[in-house]
Design a protein around this motif. Structure first.
Motif, PDB file in Angstrom:
ATOM      1  N   LEU A 122      25.221  33.838  -1.559  1.00 21.11           N
ATOM      2  CA  LEU A 122      26.224  33.935  -0.494  1.00 21.11           C
ATOM      3  C   LEU A 122      26.586  35.376  -0.141  1.00 21.11           C
ATOM      4  O   LEU A 122      27.233  35.607   0.873  1.00 21.11           O
ATOM      5  CB  LEU A 122      27.478  33.163  -0.908  1.00 21.11           C
ATOM      6  CG  LEU A 122      27.232  31.672  -1.213  1.00 21.11           C
ATOM      7  CD1 LEU A 122      28.523  31.009  -1.682  1.00 21.11           C
ATOM      8  CD2 LEU A 122      26.671  30.959   0.002  1.00 21.11           C
ATOM      9  N   ARG A 123      26.167  36.328  -0.946  1.00 17.71           N
ATOM     10  CA  ARG A 123      26.428  37.735  -0.619  1.00 17.71           C
ATOM     11  C   ARG A 123      25.411  38.271   0.388  1.00 17.71           C
ATOM     12  O   ARG A 123      25.759  39.069   1.264  1.00 17.71           O
ATOM     13  CB  ARG A 123      26.398  38.593  -1.888  1.00 17.71           C
ATOM     14  CG  ARG A 123      27.506  38.274  -2.877  1.00 17.71           C
ATOM     15  CD  ARG A 123      27.382  39.121  -4.130  1.00 17.71           C
ATOM     16  NE  ARG A 123      28.264  38.648  -5.182  1.00 17.71           N
ATOM     17  CZ  ARG A 123      29.486  39.153  -5.426  1.00 17.71           C
ATOM     18  NH1 ARG A 123      29.939  40.137  -4.675  1.00 17.71           N
ATOM     19  NH2 ARG A 123      30.228  38.666  -6.403  1.00 17.71           N
ATOM     20  N   ARG A 124      24.154  37.832   0.245  1.00 15.42           N
ATOM     21  CA  ARG A 124      23.090  38.270   1.163  1.00 15.42           C
ATOM     22  C   ARG A 124      22.245  37.063   1.572  1.00 15.42           C
ATOM     23  O   ARG A 124      21.079  36.951   1.210  1.00 15.42           O
ATOM     24  CB  ARG A 124      22.217  39.341   0.506  1.00 15.42           C
ATOM     25  CG  ARG A 124      22.937  40.643   0.236  1.00 15.42           C
ATOM     26  CD  ARG A 124      21.998  41.695  -0.333  1.00 15.42           C
ATOM     27  NE  ARG A 124      20.932  42.027   0.605  1.00 15.42           N
ATOM     28  CZ  ARG A 124      19.954  42.901   0.331  1.00 15.42           C
ATOM     29  NH1 ARG A 124      19.915  43.505  -0.839  1.00 15.42           N
ATOM     30  NH2 ARG A 124      19.022  43.164   1.225  1.00 15.42           N
ATOM     31  N   PRO A 125      22.822  36.139   2.332  1.00 17.42           N
ATOM     32  CA  PRO A 125      22.068  34.937   2.735  1.00 17.42           C
ATOM     33  C   PRO A 125      20.926  35.310   3.682  1.00 17.42           C
ATOM     34  O   PRO A 125      21.066  36.203   4.525  1.00 17.42           O
ATOM     35  CB  PRO A 125      23.128  34.093   3.440  1.00 17.42           C
ATOM     36  CG  PRO A 125      24.149  35.077   3.925  1.00 17.42           C
ATOM     37  CD  PRO A 125      24.190  36.163   2.892  1.00 17.42           C
ATOM     38  N   SER A 126      19.809  34.596   3.545  1.00 15.72           N
ATOM     39  CA  SER A 126      18.645  34.927   4.381  1.00 15.72           C
ATOM     40  C   SER A 126      17.883  33.713   4.888  1.00 15.72           C
ATOM     41  O   SER A 126      16.967  33.856   5.695  1.00 15.72           O
ATOM     42  CB  SER A 126      17.676  35.816   3.589  1.00 15.72           C
ATOM     43  OG  SER A 126      17.170  35.130   2.452  1.00 15.72           O
ATOM     44  N   LEU A 127      18.232  32.514   4.418  1.00 15.34           N
ATOM     45  CA  LEU A 127      17.442  31.341   4.780  1.00 15.34           C
ATOM     46  C   LEU A 127      17.449  31.081   6.285  1.00 15.34           C
ATOM     47  O   LEU A 127      16.411  30.762   6.873  1.00 15.34           O
ATOM     48  CB  LEU A 127      17.948  30.107   4.030  1.00 15.34           C
ATOM     49  CG  LEU A 127      17.799  30.122   2.508  1.00 15.34           C
ATOM     50  CD1 LEU A 127      18.288  28.806   1.912  1.00 15.34           C
ATOM     51  CD2 LEU A 127      16.351  30.386   2.101  1.00 15.34           C
ATOM     52  N   ALA A 128      18.618  31.205   6.917  1.00 14.96           N
ATOM     53  CA  ALA A 128      18.712  30.921   8.356  1.00 14.96           C
ATOM     54  C   ALA A 128      17.803  31.848   9.163  1.00 14.96           C
ATOM     55  O   ALA A 128      17.108  31.408  10.093  1.00 14.96           O
ATOM     56  CB  ALA A 128      20.160  31.044   8.818  1.00 14.96           C
ATOM     57  N   SER A 129      17.794  33.131   8.834  1.00 10.64           N
ATOM     58  CA  SER A 129      16.958  34.081   9.572  1.00 10.64           C
ATOM     59  C   SER A 129      15.473  33.826   9.335  1.00 10.64           C
ATOM     60  O   SER A 129      14.652  34.029  10.235  1.00 10.64           O
ATOM     61  CB  SER A 129      17.321  35.515   9.182  1.00 10.64           C
ATOM     62  OG  SER A 129      17.077  35.753   7.811  1.00 10.64           O
ATOM     63  N   LYS A 130      15.127  33.372   8.135  1.00 12.19           N
ATOM     64  CA  LYS A 130      13.718  33.122   7.830  1.00 12.19           C
ATOM     65  C   LYS A 130      13.158  31.925   8.582  1.00 12.19           C
ATOM     66  O   LYS A 130      11.965  31.866   8.873  1.00 12.19           O
ATOM     67  CB  LYS A 130      13.532  32.930   6.324  1.00 12.19           C
ATOM     68  CG  LYS A 130      13.693  34.217   5.512  1.00 12.19           C
ATOM     69  CD  LYS A 130      13.429  33.966   4.047  1.00 12.19           C
ATOM     70  CE  LYS A 130      13.624  35.253   3.243  1.00 12.19           C
ATOM     71  NZ  LYS A 130      12.658  36.306   3.616  1.00 12.19           N
ATOM     72  N   ILE A 131      14.003  30.956   8.893  1.00 10.49           N
ATOM     73  CA  ILE A 131      13.528  29.766   9.622  1.00 10.49           C
ATOM     74  C   ILE A 131      13.963  29.782  11.088  1.00 10.49           C
ATOM     75  O   ILE A 131      13.722  28.824  11.819  1.00 10.49           O
ATOM     76  CB  ILE A 131      14.011  28.465   8.944  1.00 10.49           C
ATOM     77  CG1 ILE A 131      15.538  28.387   8.906  1.00 10.49           C
ATOM     78  CG2 ILE A 131      13.419  28.346   7.545  1.00 10.49           C
ATOM     79  CD1 ILE A 131      16.068  27.065   8.362  1.00 10.49           C
ATOM     80  N   GLY A 132      14.607  30.873  11.526  1.00 14.72           N
ATOM     81  CA  GLY A 132      14.970  31.016  12.931  1.00 14.72           C
ATOM     82  C   GLY A 132      16.104  30.117  13.373  1.00 14.72           C
ATOM     83  O   GLY A 132      16.156  29.696  14.528  1.00 14.72           O
ATOM     84  N   LEU A 133      17.041  29.844  12.476  1.00 13.10           N
ATOM     85  CA  LEU A 133      18.188  29.014  12.818  1.00 13.10           C
ATOM     86  C   LEU A 133      19.234  29.885  13.492  1.00 13.10           C
ATOM     87  O   LEU A 133      19.802  30.783  12.877  1.00 13.10           O
ATOM     88  CB  LEU A 133      18.754  28.363  11.550  1.00 13.10           C
ATOM     89  CG  LEU A 133      19.722  27.197  11.721  1.00 13.10           C
ATOM     90  CD1 LEU A 133      19.051  26.041  12.455  1.00 13.10           C
ATOM     91  CD2 LEU A 133      20.221  26.728  10.354  1.00 13.10           C
ATOM     92  N   LYS A 134      19.496  29.642  14.769  1.00 15.40           N
ATOM     93  CA  LYS A 134      20.339  30.532  15.564  1.00 15.40           C
ATOM     94  C   LYS A 134      21.819  30.404  15.244  1.00 15.40           C
ATOM     95  O   LYS A 134      22.563  31.376  15.286  1.00 15.40           O
ATOM     96  CB  LYS A 134      20.115  30.261  17.059  1.00 15.40           C
ATOM     97  CG  LYS A 134      18.678  30.425  17.513  1.00 15.40           C
ATOM     98  CD  LYS A 134      18.177  31.852  17.292  1.00 15.40           C
ATOM     99  CE  LYS A 134      16.759  32.033  17.838  1.00 15.40           C
ATOM    100  NZ  LYS A 134      16.231  33.391  17.563  1.00 15.40           N
TER     101      LYS A 134
END
Length: 268
Positions: A122-134
């Motif tokens: 939760l400090r450096r979330p990255s899943l949304a950016s990796k799958i292109g979730l806007k």
């Protein structure tokens, strides 16, 4: 002999005519899965992020290693009755989030496996950016029990769902170790009945977030980066994890010089 053959034929006909037995839990879980919104990542983004799922031009050999990892993980987890797997690393930059996504994609290429990946970094979330979730939603609301998983998660295929964070949080360890988080995870497992729950957790040596969360999982995969992670860091991380839960294994990532002679075939 004719009577035996007739009995066998009758038994076969009966088996073919009988629908498979589906439990009420499976039916309810399937209904909740269908309610999750579908998200199809962009093909170019998938390739850029080295994700081996959906529409991709990546070679079969690129995700063969994840299929091998999947098979070994499933065998060990099923043998021990485990359902919750955390993916972490000793330090940042080892590729744990990419590994978590690729393992989820590989798992659910099998028709008998469903998986939910929850972002706990939760400090450096990255899943949304990796799958292109806007427009990712607040996964913290789900972990607090203030919102259902359906308010956050999306399906990347029929059996793989991802719950991601809409932004970084400060001091999330209190939430990750709270009874409310434990209750929320139990509720998700009961409602959606996934084969596995995967968790993308922070690097061990960055903060105490992962240590706070390990009480909620059955086992952990440690992702190390070739020419970056030291043996000392791996050893210290394994000992730290083993004092809270089970170490399933260490994955060596970012290896620039694979030994090609061990490959099965060349792909065009």
């Amino acid at each position: 002999m004719e009577r035996i053959q007739a009995a066998i034929a009758k038994a076969r006909a009966s088996r073919n005519a009988s629908p498979p037995v589906i439990s009420r839990r499976q039916l309810v879980g399937a209904a909740f899965w269908e309610a999750l919104p579908r998200h199809t990542p962009d093909r170019a983004l998938m390739e850029r992020m080295r994700l081996c799922g959906g529409e991709s031009n990546l070679k079969t050999g690129d995700f063969a290693a994840f299929d091998v990892l999947r098979t070994r993980v499933l065998k060990l987890m099923r043998a021990n009755g485990w359902k919750r797997l955390a993916i972490t690393s000793p330090t940042a930059g080892c590729g744990k989030s990419t590994t978590a996504l690729n393992l989820g994609f590989s798992m659910t290429r099998r028709e008998d496996v469903s998986a939910i990946l929850i972002e706990a970094d939760l400090r450096r979330p990255s899943l949304a950016s990796k799958i292109g979730l806007k427009q990712p939603q607040d996964v913290c609301a789900v972990l607090r029990g203030d919102a259902d998983l359906s308010a956050n998660a999306c399906r990347l295929n029929d059996r793989f769902a991802v719950a991601s964070s809409d932004g970084p949080r400060q001091n999330p360890s209190d939430l990750l170790q709270s009874p409310r988080c434990a209750e929320a995870l139990d509720r998700i497992e009961k409602t959606y009945a996934p084969t596995l729950m995967l968790f993308d957790t922070p690097p061990l040596q960055v903060a105490d977030d992962t240590i706070s969360f390990l009480q909620h999982v059955d086992c952990v995969i440690l992702v190390a980066a070739a020419e970056h992670t030291t043996i000392k860091e791996i050893d210290a991380s394994e000992r730290e994890i083993s004092s809270y839960t089970n170490v399933l294994g260490v994955v060596l990532n970012k290896c620039n010089y694979p030994e090609e002679e061990y490959g099965y075939a060349d792909y065009p």
